[in-house]
Scaffold this motif. Structure first.
Motif, short mmCIF file in Angstrom:
data_model
loop_
_atom_site.label_atom_id
_atom_site.label_comp_id
_atom_site.label_asym_id
_atom_site.label_seq_id
_atom_site.Cartn_x
_atom_site.Cartn_y
_atom_site.Cartn_z
N UNK A 1 0.83 -1.20 0.00
CA UNK A 1 0.00 0.00 0.00
C UNK A 1 0.87 1.26 0.00
N UNK A 2 1.94 1.23 0.76
CA UNK A 2 2.78 2.42 0.91
C UNK A 2 3.81 2.57 -0.22
N UNK A 3 4.16 1.47 -0.87
CA UNK A 3 5.21 1.53 -1.89
C UNK A 3 4.82 2.49 -3.01
N UNK A 4 5.70 3.42 -3.29
CA UNK A 4 5.51 4.36 -4.39
C UNK A 4 4.61 5.55 -4.08
N UNK A 5 4.00 5.58 -2.91
CA UNK A 5 3.14 6.71 -2.56
C UNK A 5 3.98 7.93 -2.17
N UNK A 6 3.53 9.10 -2.60
CA UNK A 6 4.23 10.35 -2.28
C UNK A 6 3.49 11.16 -1.22
N UNK A 7 2.29 10.72 -0.86
CA UNK A 7 1.52 11.42 0.17
C UNK A 7 1.49 10.57 1.43
N UNK A 8 1.86 11.20 2.55
CA UNK A 8 1.90 10.48 3.82
C UNK A 8 0.50 10.09 4.27
N UNK A 9 0.40 8.92 4.91
CA UNK A 9 -0.87 8.41 5.38
C UNK A 9 -0.80 8.14 6.88
N UNK A 10 -1.89 8.41 7.57
CA UNK A 10 -1.98 8.06 8.97
C UNK A 10 -2.30 6.58 9.11
N UNK A 11 -2.15 6.06 10.32
CA UNK A 11 -2.50 4.66 10.56
C UNK A 11 -3.97 4.41 10.28
N UNK A 12 -4.82 5.39 10.62
CA UNK A 12 -6.26 5.27 10.35
C UNK A 12 -6.53 5.20 8.86
N UNK A 13 -5.84 6.02 8.07
CA UNK A 13 -6.02 6.01 6.62
C UNK A 13 -5.53 4.70 6.02
N UNK A 14 -4.42 4.21 6.52
CA UNK A 14 -3.90 2.92 6.04
C UNK A 14 -4.90 1.81 6.33
N UNK A 15 -5.45 1.82 7.53
CA UNK A 15 -6.44 0.81 7.92
C UNK A 15 -7.65 0.84 7.00
N UNK A 16 -8.14 2.05 6.72
CA UNK A 16 -9.33 2.20 5.87
C UNK A 16 -9.06 1.71 4.45
N UNK A 17 -7.89 2.04 3.90
CA UNK A 17 -7.55 1.61 2.54
C UNK A 17 -7.37 0.09 2.47
N UNK A 18 -6.81 -0.49 3.52
CA UNK A 18 -6.65 -1.94 3.54
C UNK A 18 -8.01 -2.64 3.59
N UNK A 19 -8.94 -2.06 4.33
CA UNK A 19 -10.28 -2.66 4.41
C UNK A 19 -10.96 -2.70 3.04
N UNK A 20 -10.70 -1.69 2.21
CA UNK A 20 -11.25 -1.69 0.85
C UNK A 20 -10.70 -2.83 0.01
N UNK A 21 -9.52 -3.33 0.42
CA UNK A 21 -8.90 -4.46 -0.28
C UNK A 21 -9.17 -5.77 0.46
N UNK A 22 -10.14 -5.73 1.39
CA UNK A 22 -10.53 -6.90 2.18
C UNK A 22 -9.41 -7.41 3.07
#
Length: 424
Positions: free
Chosen positions: A342-363
């Motif tokens: 999820x983080x590889x290649x991203x240029x915008x920093x993400x919070x732990x909450x945002x990472x959690x939400x994005x992972x949930x979209x990927x089940x």
């Protein structure tokens, strides 16, 4: 099958080399740091080109001279990943796994084979493994990891090895992991009875009947530790149960009238010690393969080897794929580390909450505390930049891989020079 050439790095005493030779590969080059292991290779295969030195030293060999070789293979140092060690991974000066993966970009082999200890399969290294897969994908390879048990391939030993195989897209769909051979691996007694009886010991047959299991993993150890023996306390106890005295390596098979030794406390030990030749046979070497150097250095070469029978089966699978002699199959992509991906290649920093939400979209179900722990874990092998937001909530950016991949100014060079005498 057409002729297949292999370049082997960190070749050791030839366990993988012998297996690949049995699978039909011809060695274009073998590179090894240890001078005794190099002499072992030269003595047994004088026709091979063997180069001694640090495989990552540009003055030792030129990777571009072997561009397009059929197979690039190696058993890079295992201490960075071993469960018995500190598991420093990318920050260990002995780690050459990431460098070997990067080497594939320079050599552009049709296939890549790297093997290591089971520790690399642990959760601790999930991001490391994911980075390897994604990097090889960028280079045009389809890669897979697999934990292989040596005993599944006729080796009388519990020796799990974690193996990476990558093939160029053209050949990837023809690759199948080798299936376990039919039947059980021979027992220690079946394997060694004739060697135990070689000097006339009357108890060899009775001993062999009681040594009715397969051996624990033979451990060559490192130059940091003492003389040759058969491993830590748990391994010694397993050898004891097989009737073997694990507190050293014998020069010769037991003589007539042999009686088990006693410890300093007066305790009777399991039975005879193994000789280096016995240990080599348990590893799957043929009896005519000779090891150069003294007893300790020879045994270290044996114990650190990739069992030839396992290397042969993996080599046959690779050879069939390169010659397109196997059936086609679909390669299912396995994600080893969803946070890293999820983080590889991203240029915008993400919070732990945002990472959690994005992972949930990927089940992928991970709570915020899980993500935070994972980020801490990730930071052992990668640089993680923490950005403080106005609300005091940190956000994260994945930065560079800490591993040595050939950088001129990497601290690995100085650490390697300082510790070279202890590296094996």
């Amino acid at each position: 099958m057409s002729a297949l050439k292999v370049v082997e790095i960190c070749a050791g005493a030839g366990g993988q080399a012998v297996g690949l030779e049995r699978a039909g590969f011809e060695h274009a080059l073998a590179v090894e740091l240890d001078p005794n292991a190099c002499e072992t290779l030269r003595k047994n295969r004088p026709e091979w080109k063997v180069v001694q030195g640090d495989v990552a030293d540009e003055e030792v060999w030129r990777p571009e001279d072997y561009k397009g070789v059929s197979l690039l293979a190696g058993g890079v140092p295992c201490p960075p990943f071993t469960i018995a060690g500190k598991q420093l991974g990318a920050t260990d000066e002995r780690d050459l796994f990431a460098w070997a993966v990067k080497l594939a970009e320079r050599v552009q082999p049709k296939a890549l084979l790297l093997e290591n200890v089971r520790g690399l399969s642990a959760n601790r290294f999930s991001a490391y493994r994911q980075h390897v897969l994604d990097t090889l994908r960028d280079f045009g390879y389809v890669a897979e990891w697999r934990l292989l048990q040596a005993s599944d391939f006729g080796v009388p030993q519990l020796r799990p090895r974690f193996v990476l195989v990558a093939l160029q897209d053209e050949y990837a769909e023809y690759f199948h992991w080798p299936e376990p051979l039919p039947g059980l691996a021979p027992t220690v007694g079946e394997t060694l009875k004739d060697l135990m009886a070689a000097n006339g010991w009357e108890g060899a047959e009775e001993w062999a009947a009681k040594a009715d299991g397969i051996a624990p993993t033979i451990v060559g150890g490192s130059k940091k530790h003492g003389g040759a023996d058969l491993g830590p306390s748990r391994a010694k106890a397993a050898w004891e149960a097989l009737g073997v005295d694990a507190w050293g390596i014998a020069n010769d098979a037991p003589a007539p009238g042999f009686e088990p030794a006693t410890s300093k406390k007066g305790e009777r030990r399991g039975g005879p010690k193994l000789t280096s030749r016995m240990a080599a046979r348990i590893q799957g070497f043929s009896d005519d393969w000779e090891f150069e150097g003294g007893k300790t250095t020879g045994y270290r070469q044996i114990g650190n080897a990739f069992p030839p029978p396992v290397a042969k089966e993996v080599g046959l699978s690779i050879a069939r794929a390169l010659n397109k002699k196997a059936s086609r199959r679909e390669r299912a992509e396995i994600t080893h580390d969803p946070v890293y991906r999820l983080l590889r290649g991203r240029t915008q920093a993400l919070t732990a909450e945002q990472i959690t939400a994005l992972l949930q979209k990927e089940d992928v179900v991970m709570g915020v505390p899980d993500v935070e722990r994972h980020l801490s874990h990730l930071g052992r092998d990668f640089n993680i930049e923490t950005v403080e937001r106005k609300q005091g909530v940190p956000s994260y950016l994945l930065r560079d891989f800490k591993a040595f991949i050939g950088q001129e100014g990497h601290e690995r060079h100085e650490l390697f020079k300082a510790n070279k005498a202890k590296i094996s």
